[in-house]
Design a protein around this motif. Structure first.
Motif, PDB file in Angstrom:
ATOM      1  N   UNK A 113      -1.305   5.361  -5.904  1.00 28.73           N
ATOM      2  CA  UNK A 113      -0.449   5.579  -7.190  1.00 28.73           C
ATOM      3  C   UNK A 113      -1.053   6.677  -8.247  1.00 28.73           C
ATOM      4  N   UNK A 114      -0.387   7.624  -8.528  1.00 26.14           N
ATOM      5  CA  UNK A 114      -1.185   8.390  -9.528  1.00 26.14           C
ATOM      6  C   UNK A 114      -1.878   9.607  -9.008  1.00 26.14           C
ATOM      7  N   UNK A 115      -2.179   9.626  -7.697  1.00 21.95           N
ATOM      8  CA  UNK A 115      -2.614  10.488  -6.967  1.00 21.95           C
ATOM      9  C   UNK A 115      -1.669  11.728  -6.300  1.00 21.95           C
ATOM     10  N   UNK A 116      -1.980  12.682  -6.498  1.00 19.86           N
ATOM     11  CA  UNK A 116      -0.906  13.765  -5.661  1.00 19.86           C
ATOM     12  C   UNK A 116      -1.661  14.755  -4.948  1.00 19.86           C
ATOM     13  N   UNK A 117      -1.130  15.479  -4.013  1.00 14.24           N
ATOM     14  CA  UNK A 117      -1.846  16.335  -3.180  1.00 14.24           C
ATOM     15  C   UNK A 117      -2.716  15.492  -2.044  1.00 14.24           C
ATOM     16  N   UNK A 118      -1.907  14.633  -1.385  1.00 15.21           N
ATOM     17  CA  UNK A 118      -2.675  13.712  -0.549  1.00 15.21           C
ATOM     18  C   UNK A 118      -2.744  14.521   0.900  1.00 15.21           C
ATOM     19  N   UNK A 119      -2.273  15.578   1.127  1.00 12.83           N
ATOM     20  CA  UNK A 119      -2.278  15.975   2.598  1.00 12.83           C
ATOM     21  C   UNK A 119      -3.742  15.979   3.286  1.00 12.83           C
ATOM     22  N   UNK A 120      -4.753  16.336   2.143  1.00 15.51           N
ATOM     23  CA  UNK A 120      -6.242  16.522   2.889  1.00 15.51           C
ATOM     24  C   UNK A 120      -6.922  15.261   2.805  1.00 15.51           C
ATOM     25  N   UNK A 121      -6.438  14.211   2.450  1.00 24.37           N
ATOM     26  CA  UNK A 121      -6.940  12.957   2.327  1.00 24.37           C
ATOM     27  C   UNK A 121      -7.215  12.317   3.722  1.00 24.37           C
ATOM     28  N   UNK A 122      -8.392  12.008   4.111  1.00 25.63           N
ATOM     29  CA  UNK A 122      -8.560  11.328   5.434  1.00 25.63           C
ATOM     30  C   UNK A 122      -8.251   9.884   5.217  1.00 25.63           C
ATOM     31  N   UNK A 123      -7.717   9.183   6.311  1.00 22.13           N
ATOM     32  CA  UNK A 123      -7.575   7.835   6.119  1.00 22.13           C
ATOM     33  C   UNK A 123      -8.199   7.131   7.334  1.00 22.13           C
ATOM     34  N   UNK A 124      -8.952   6.303   6.701  1.00 22.91           N
ATOM     35  CA  UNK A 124      -9.858   5.484   7.683  1.00 22.91           C
ATOM     36  C   UNK A 124      -9.695   3.967   7.469  1.00 22.91           C
ATOM     37  N   UNK A 125      -8.831   3.481   8.486  1.00 18.09           N
ATOM     38  CA  UNK A 125      -8.297   2.082   8.069  1.00 18.09           C
ATOM     39  C   UNK A 125      -9.155   1.174   9.335  1.00 18.09           C
ATOM     40  N   UNK A 126      -8.799  -0.026   9.183  1.00 20.29           N
ATOM     41  CA  UNK A 126      -9.128  -1.138   9.877  1.00 20.29           C
ATOM     42  C   UNK A 126      -8.513  -2.429  10.211  1.00 20.29           C
ATOM     43  N   UNK A 127      -8.471  -2.911  11.484  1.00 21.26           N
ATOM     44  CA  UNK A 127      -7.760  -4.022  11.622  1.00 21.26           C
ATOM     45  C   UNK A 127      -8.448  -4.690  12.912  1.00 21.26           C
ATOM     46  N   UNK A 128      -8.057  -5.933  12.994  1.00 25.02           N
ATOM     47  CA  UNK A 128      -8.566  -6.504  14.186  1.00 25.02           C
ATOM     48  C   UNK A 128      -7.584  -6.810  15.477  1.00 25.02           C
ATOM     49  N   UNK A 129      -6.447  -7.134  14.891  1.00 27.51           N
ATOM     50  CA  UNK A 129      -5.401  -7.385  15.649  1.00 27.51           C
ATOM     51  C   UNK A 129      -4.172  -6.610  15.667  1.00 27.51           C
ATOM     52  N   UNK A 130      -3.966  -5.517  14.660  1.00 32.00           N
ATOM     53  CA  UNK A 130      -3.045  -4.657  14.563  1.00 32.00           C
ATOM     54  C   UNK A 130      -1.553  -5.308  14.523  1.00 32.00           C
ATOM     55  N   UNK A 131      -0.949  -4.955  15.509  1.00 40.55           N
ATOM     56  CA  UNK A 131       0.565  -5.555  15.584  1.00 40.55           C
ATOM     57  C   UNK A 131       0.898  -6.600  16.583  1.00 40.55           C
ATOM     58  N   UNK A 132      -0.258  -7.584  16.723  1.00 43.37           N
ATOM     59  CA  UNK A 132      -0.134  -8.834  17.376  1.00 43.37           C
ATOM     60  C   UNK A 132       0.718  -9.512  16.957  1.00 43.37           C
ATOM     61  N   UNK A 133       1.251  -9.547  15.691  1.00 47.45           N
ATOM     62  CA  UNK A 133       1.976 -10.599  14.992  1.00 47.45           C
ATOM     63  C   UNK A 133       3.254 -10.351  15.759  1.00 47.45           C
ATOM     64  N   UNK A 134       3.721  -9.146  16.085  1.00 45.59           N
ATOM     65  CA  UNK A 134       4.708  -8.692  16.816  1.00 45.59           C
ATOM     66  C   UNK A 134       4.551  -8.741  18.288  1.00 45.59           C
ATOM     67  N   UNK A 135       3.705  -8.330  19.106  1.00 48.16           N
ATOM     68  CA  UNK A 135       3.569  -8.472  20.312  1.00 48.16           C
ATOM     69  C   UNK A 135       3.537  -9.979  20.754  1.00 48.16           C
TER      70      UNK A 135
END
Lengths: 387, 280
Positions: A79-101
């Motif tokens: 929120x409040x940041x603009x021009x996010x097209x060059x922002x790298x996204x490094x995320x993390x998870x152990x189970x991802x979509x397992x709640x669905x699977x």
């Protein structure tokens, strides 16, 4: 920064919860879990309610709760940041979509092709794609999956990309939803307490699982200054070291945790005396808390006040490292050290115990630890922004 | 950054023998054994016995144990389950197992993002080697196959190439005896149509002598699947195919059969990426 966990949705709600000493842990008799009550740190909103908070912000609403939580926290962080097209996204998870699977598996295994489109949300990096699309990011995106240290490692990688000049801005963090897969897994390992968790207590009996997501925007200090932004904190040191002892347990003397904590301080040019507060991994399991405290007592001749905020949020697995980094920054901003669950029984053979009443004092430098399966040990050292 | 050695190990039900402590593979899943065999193979070829960092990639992780645990959850409503499949279900099981066998106390990271875990693993390896130029690190990719995965892929009408693979690389910052140099790793949002190809190649200065499109969207567009290296091995699961083709290119470079700069390009539904290699 942005976060959602059992203490609340958003930084203000979580701050208020920490100030008031709230515990987000509640017994649950979820009918989806075929056994007696368990204590969970659940985010108090169903998927429909989470989705309604994202209306008009994302084009395609994910069905996986992990991705919904990730989007909510990331939305607040940017929120409040603009021009996010060059922002790298490094995320993390152990189970991802397992709640669905896990709800679809039986049908799929029986050859029923119902809800098959949900399989696209199974990969651990699926939530990262949703987050990157919400930002409009066209830059590098990846997902780190190193069990319970995942999002601490995501923050560290983000910082390394900035230092190397490979990115100028990174959104880093992680997300994990409560699901039956992890509940059953930690239950099978005998690592779950059916009562509220008591980290670093002599009578501790295991963890309470939680869920949540947390993201932080990382920039180089001089870039932020040039843009007129006052940083919330500095990520001054980090270290990922492998315990190389056992697939799921930590070595008795906490050699890996010690190397991670010492390495983060060394990188920051800090000494043990500089640390105002430790946000410990503190899961409440017999193995973790014993070995973690051994490592801390070896590193700190005088023990700084330490706490396990998992007593407030539950163990949020892949989200824990980023969530606890966010909590460390809240502690700096609010000038508080939150209390670990109380009462506790002193741990035999140890000279230190956690903070059991909330302390109000200036907090400048926080060490935050996250340890995971596969001997994966990470520590982050966060400091207040320079005046 | 240079590649010192590569090694491959297919996943089979038979024993994979490699030089590791006796009995160490008793509790290993097939994908773990394959990843360890590939890693030990690459280290042996590089003439090293220790590594300073392990950077791994997987698209779907330890599917067999994940499915086994899901099946047991369904079958044993409420009773306590065996924890072994759960312990082995996390994506970093292979990298953690290797750290254990090699007593490797350095950084240990596992990346997963569609086809591009390998790209991120190699990027992180480079970040590490930049700070620690004397180190040797392992990067590897591993994926396994299950009947359910085949069935789902078939139902969705997507490409389902049965196959399982682990491919490992020993990387150093610089030094003698390198097979090849990894000049660039590109990673960004997938562009539609022909734009992806101009976008990928346009960011590389100088000439590119050979290009291989390892994975592309159905229908593709903008680039021929293989420009001139059409004997490259395109079988194997999508997740490890890039690693496999990279190892093949490096092998041909070592034999002197490929000279010049080679771009391995991938496009998935989400991202596109490239790995640019050149002989040392």
């Amino acid at each position: 920064m942005g976060a959602v966990c059992a203490l609340g949705t958003g930084i203000e709600a979580i701050s208020a919860g920490l100030r008031a000493g709230h515990r987000g842990l509640h017994p649950s008799t979820n009918p989806a879990l075929p056994y007696g009550p368990q204590v969970f740190g659940r985010v108090d909103a169903d998927n429909t309610a989470l989705g309604s908070l994202l209306e008009g912000i994302v084009q395609t609403l994910p069905r996986s709760r992990t991705a919904l939580l990730a989007l909510l926290a990331a939305k607040e962080a940017v929120a409040g940041f603009t021009g996010l097209q060059d922002t790298a996204v490094i995320s993390a998870s152990t189970v991802g979509g397992m709640d669905l699977s896990e709800t679809r598996y039986a049908a799929w295994a029986a050859g029923e092709a119902s809800d098959l489109q949900d399989v696209h949300e199974h990969p651990v990096g699926s939530h990262t794609t949703h987050v990157a699309r919400m930002l409009g990011s066209r830059a590098l995106r990846t997902t780190i999956s190193t069990a319970c240290s995942s999002s601490a490692n995501a923050l560290a990688m983000g910082a390394e990309l900035l230092l190397a000049g490979e990115s100028d801005r990174v959104l880093a963090g992680g997300a994990d939803a409560l699901c039956r897969f992890t509940v059953e897994g930690f239950r099978a390992l005998g690592a779950m307490d059916t009562a509220p968790v008591r980290p670093f207590s002599g009578d501790r009996a295991g963890m309470n699982l939680g869920e949540g997501a947390a993201y932080l925007i990382l920039e180089r200090e001089d870039d932020a200054a040039r843009a007129g932004r006052t940083p919330l904190a500095l990520l001054a040191g980090w270290c990922n070291s492998n315990d190389a002892h056992h697939q799921t347990a930590t070595s008795p003397d906490g050699a890996g945790p010690y190397r991670a904590m010492a390495g983060a301080l060394r990188m920051a040019g800090a000494t043990a005396n500089d640390v105002d507060h430790i946000n410990a991994h503190g899961t409440g399991t017999d193995n973790n808390d014993g070995t973690e405290l051994a490592a801390m007592e070896r590193l700190f001749p005088v023990m700084p006040p330490f706490t396990s905020t998992k007593g407030s949020t539950g163990h949020t697995l892949g989200a824990a490292g980023a969530l606890e980094a966010v909590i460390a920054i809240i502690c700096m901003r609010e000038g508080i050290i939150p209390a670990s669950p109380n009462p506790i029984v002193p741990m035999a053979g140890h000279r230190s115990g956690p903070v059991t009443t909330t302390l109000r004092r200036p907090v400048r430098n926080v060490l935050s630890s996250s340890f995971g399966f596969g001997g994966n040990d990470t520590a982050l050292y966060l400091t207040s922004p320079r005046p | 950054m240079i590649v010192r050695a590569t090694s491959r190990s297919g996943i089979t039900d038979g024993a994979i023998t490699f030089n590791m402590p006796a009995g160490a593979d008793r509790r290993m899943a097939r994908i773990q054994r394959a990843a360890c065999a590939a890693a030990y193979g690459a280290m042996s070829k590089a003439g090293i016995t220790r590594v300073d960092g392990i950077f791994s990639a997987t698209t779907l992780g330890c599917l067999e144990d994940t499915e086994r645990f899901l099946a047991e959850m369904g079958a044993q409503q409420g009773s306590l389950l065996s924890p072994l499949p759960f312990m082995r279900s996390t994506h970093n099981t292979m990298a953690g197992q290797l750290a254990l066998l090699l007593k490797a106390q350095g950084p240990n990271l596992t990346f997963s993002q569609e086809l591009f875990g390998l790209h991120a693993a190699v990027i992180h390896a480079r970040l590490h080697l930049r700070e620690h130029p004397g180190d040797a690190v392992l990067a590897f990719a591993a994926d396994e196959h299950t009947p359910l995965l085949s069935w789902i892929a078939g139902q969705l009408g997507s490409e389902a190439i049965p196959g399982e693979d682990a491919e490992a690389f020993v990387l150093r910052a610089t030094g003698e005896n390198g097979i090849a140099r990894i000049e660039r790793i590109l990673l960004g949002e997938a562009k539609a149509g022909a734009a992806w190809w101009t976008d990928l190649c346009g960011s590389i200065p100088g000439s590119i002598d050979h290009t291989i499109v390892v994975n592309d969207l159905p229908g593709g567009g903008g680039a021929p699947r293989t420009l001139d290296l059409d004997e490259a091995p395109m079988d194997g699961p999508m997740g490890t195919r890039t690693a496999r083709v990279l190892a093949w290119v490096l092998g041909r470079m070592q034999e002197g059969a490929i000279n010049g700069r080679v771009l391995l390009a991938d496009r998935g539904t989400d991202q596109q990426g490239g790995i640019l290699v050149a002989p040392c």
